[in-house]
Enzyme design. Structure first.
Site, short mmCIF file in Angstrom:
data_model
loop_
_atom_site.label_atom_id
_atom_site.label_comp_id
_atom_site.label_asym_id
_atom_site.label_seq_id
_atom_site.Cartn_x
_atom_site.Cartn_y
_atom_site.Cartn_z
N TYR A 144 69.93 -48.23 -33.19
CA TYR A 144 70.89 -48.09 -34.29
C TYR A 144 70.44 -48.82 -35.56
O TYR A 144 70.85 -48.48 -36.65
CB TYR A 144 72.26 -48.66 -33.89
N LYS B 205 65.10 -48.34 -19.55
CA LYS B 205 64.22 -47.20 -19.24
C LYS B 205 62.79 -47.76 -19.21
O LYS B 205 61.91 -47.34 -19.97
CB LYS B 205 64.41 -46.11 -20.31
N ASP C 245 68.75 -43.18 -16.53
CA ASP C 245 69.05 -41.83 -16.02
C ASP C 245 69.71 -41.90 -14.64
O ASP C 245 70.68 -41.18 -14.35
CB ASP C 245 67.81 -40.92 -16.02
N ASP D 135 76.09 -46.75 -25.69
CA ASP D 135 76.96 -45.79 -26.38
C ASP D 135 77.21 -44.59 -25.47
O ASP D 135 78.34 -44.15 -25.27
CB ASP D 135 76.28 -45.34 -27.68
N ASP E 51 80.77 -43.58 -23.00
CA ASP E 51 81.54 -42.32 -23.10
C ASP E 51 81.64 -41.67 -21.73
O ASP E 51 82.69 -41.15 -21.34
CB ASP E 51 80.89 -41.34 -24.09
C1 IPM Z 1 81.24 -46.10 -30.71
C2 IPM Z 1 81.08 -45.02 -31.73
C3 IPM Z 1 80.18 -45.56 -32.82
C4 IPM Z 1 78.86 -45.92 -32.19
C5 IPM Z 1 80.00 -44.63 -34.02
C6 IPM Z 1 81.34 -44.25 -34.64
C7 IPM Z 1 79.08 -45.20 -35.05
O1 IPM Z 1 80.55 -43.86 -31.15
O2 IPM Z 1 81.82 -47.14 -31.05
O3 IPM Z 1 80.79 -45.92 -29.58
O4 IPM Z 1 78.04 -45.05 -31.93
O5 IPM Z 1 78.66 -47.11 -31.93
MN MN Z 2 80.23 -44.02 -29.02
#
Ligand code: IPM
Ligand code: MN
Length: 363
Positions: free
Chosen positions: A141, A186, A219, A243, A247
């Site tokens: 990032y 990784k 993975d 990240d 999710d």
């Molecule tokens: C999160 C979000 C952020 C990230 C975005 C909005 C920049 O997806 O907090 O996970 O990728 O860190």
């Molecule tokens: Mn995110």
């Protein structure tokens, strides 16, 4: 206790869910005799519209001065042209970076009664209680990048101290939980992951010999999270892997609407606790914004984490978390978890917030 809390509601459903979390914090203040001062700032798309910047100086200033930050969400179709130089997401990334908030803590708990919310079999998700500690100010990032129309690159760069501090924080967390730490990388391909693995190994072996510790490739981890999520306790990993894995992990709980997060740094606030930013994992959900149907529980649970980590108010945090469990047990459901479980009733954002407050008052 006197505390100043910066409130940055942001875009989309950010303001409506944050409003309920502030109500809960107010109820905590009343009940325990604290004085919380809320200072509100603009961030994200709304800040771009009003000032041209997703993180105006004034907002950064009040975040820096506060004991903790309660953040909503940023983004929306209005500002989503990927070619735009100024994007709402820079608001949250800028806050993490400027405040040195290097550890993004994302707990995933499957609440009793909500096992059916997940697309996975209830038996797989029952009892899931894990925390992902995602490095938040380095890696892909923030590495050097170049962006052309023919050629573009990002750089995945980590330094030893960056890995040490986040693994250390994850180790401390594992120690207070079930004593099991997994580091994800990784290392079979990436040089930065081989450094990560080496440093993580050393920190774990030297500083946390009491923990059960393992390395897992990212993975494979993606697979384990779906197959046997209840086996995990604390998972520490870099920014991009974290990240994606968070999710994925969020879907174990079925709805993003239930999941809080905390991002902590090295600096301490006036009370000697880590300064932190607290936000729901979910985004700004522009499709349902303004309808009063968003789930405020992720924001309310983020407020509980704020009480615990940045203000050291464990009893208060426990009360909020128990109240959330209780409204779920009572069958109250916002639209995202409507009909999950027996004897449920659909309520609005505001009704859900009020229900939490009223359970807290009666407790
Ligand atoms: C999160 C979000 C952020 C990230 C975005 C909005 C920049 O997806 O907090 O996970 O990728 O860190
Ligand atoms: Mn995110």
């Amino acid at each position: 206790m006197d505390a100043t809390i910066a409130v940055l509601p942001g875009d989309g459903i950010g303001p409506e869910v944050t409003r309920e979390a502030v109500k809960v914090l107010d109820a905590v203040a009343q009940r325990f005799g604290h004085t919380f001062t809320f200072v509100e700032g603009i961030v994200g798309g709304r800040a771009i519209d009003e000032t041209g910047s997703p993180l105006p100086e004034d907002t950064l200033g009040l975040a820096l001065d506060a004991d903790a930050i309660l953040f909503g969400a940023v983004g929306g179709p209005k500002w989503s042209d990927p070619r735009a130089k100024v994007r709402p997401e820079q608001g949250i990334l800028g806050l993490r970076k400027h405040l040195g908030l290097f550890a993004n803590i994302r707990p995933v708990r499957v609440f009793p009664g909500l096992e059916d919310a997940s697309t996975l079999k209830p038996d797989v998700v029952r009892g899931v209680d894990l925390v992902v500690v995602r490095e938040a100010t380095g890696g892909l990032y923030f590495g050097p990048r170049e962006e052309g129309t023919e050629r573009a690159y990002d750089t995945l760069l980590y330094t030893r101290p960056e890995v040490e501090r986040v693994v250390r924080l994850a180790g401390q967390m594992a120690r207070k939980r079930r004593g099991y730490l997994v580091s994800v990388d990784k290392a079979n391909v990436l040089a930065s992951s081989r450094l990560w693995r080496h440093v993580a190994e050393r920190v774990a072996k030297e500083e946390f010999p009491d923990l059960r510790f393992e390395h897992v490739l990212v993975d494979a981890m993606a697979m384990h999270l779906i197959r046997r999520p209840a086996d995990f306790d604390v998972i520490v990993t870099g920014n991009m892997f974290g990240d994606i894995l968070t999710d994925e992990a969020s879907m174990l709980a079925g709805s993003l609407g239930m999941l809080p997060s905390a991002t902590l740094g090295e600096g301490t606030n006036r009370h000697g606790h880590p300064r932190g930013l607290y936000e729901p994992i979910h985004g700004s959900a522009p499709d349902i914004a303004g309808q009063g149907i968003a789930n405020p529980l992720a924001s309310i649970l983020s407020a509980a984490l704020l009480l615990r980590y940045s203000l050291g108010l464990d009893e208060e945090a426990d009360l909020v978390e128990r109240a959330v469990e209780q409204v779920i047990a009572q069958g109250l459901r916002t639209a995202d978890i409507a009909g999950v479980g027996e004897g449920t009733r659909v309520v609005s954002t505001e009704e859900m917030g009020e229900a939490v407050v009223s359970v807290m008052r009666d407790a």
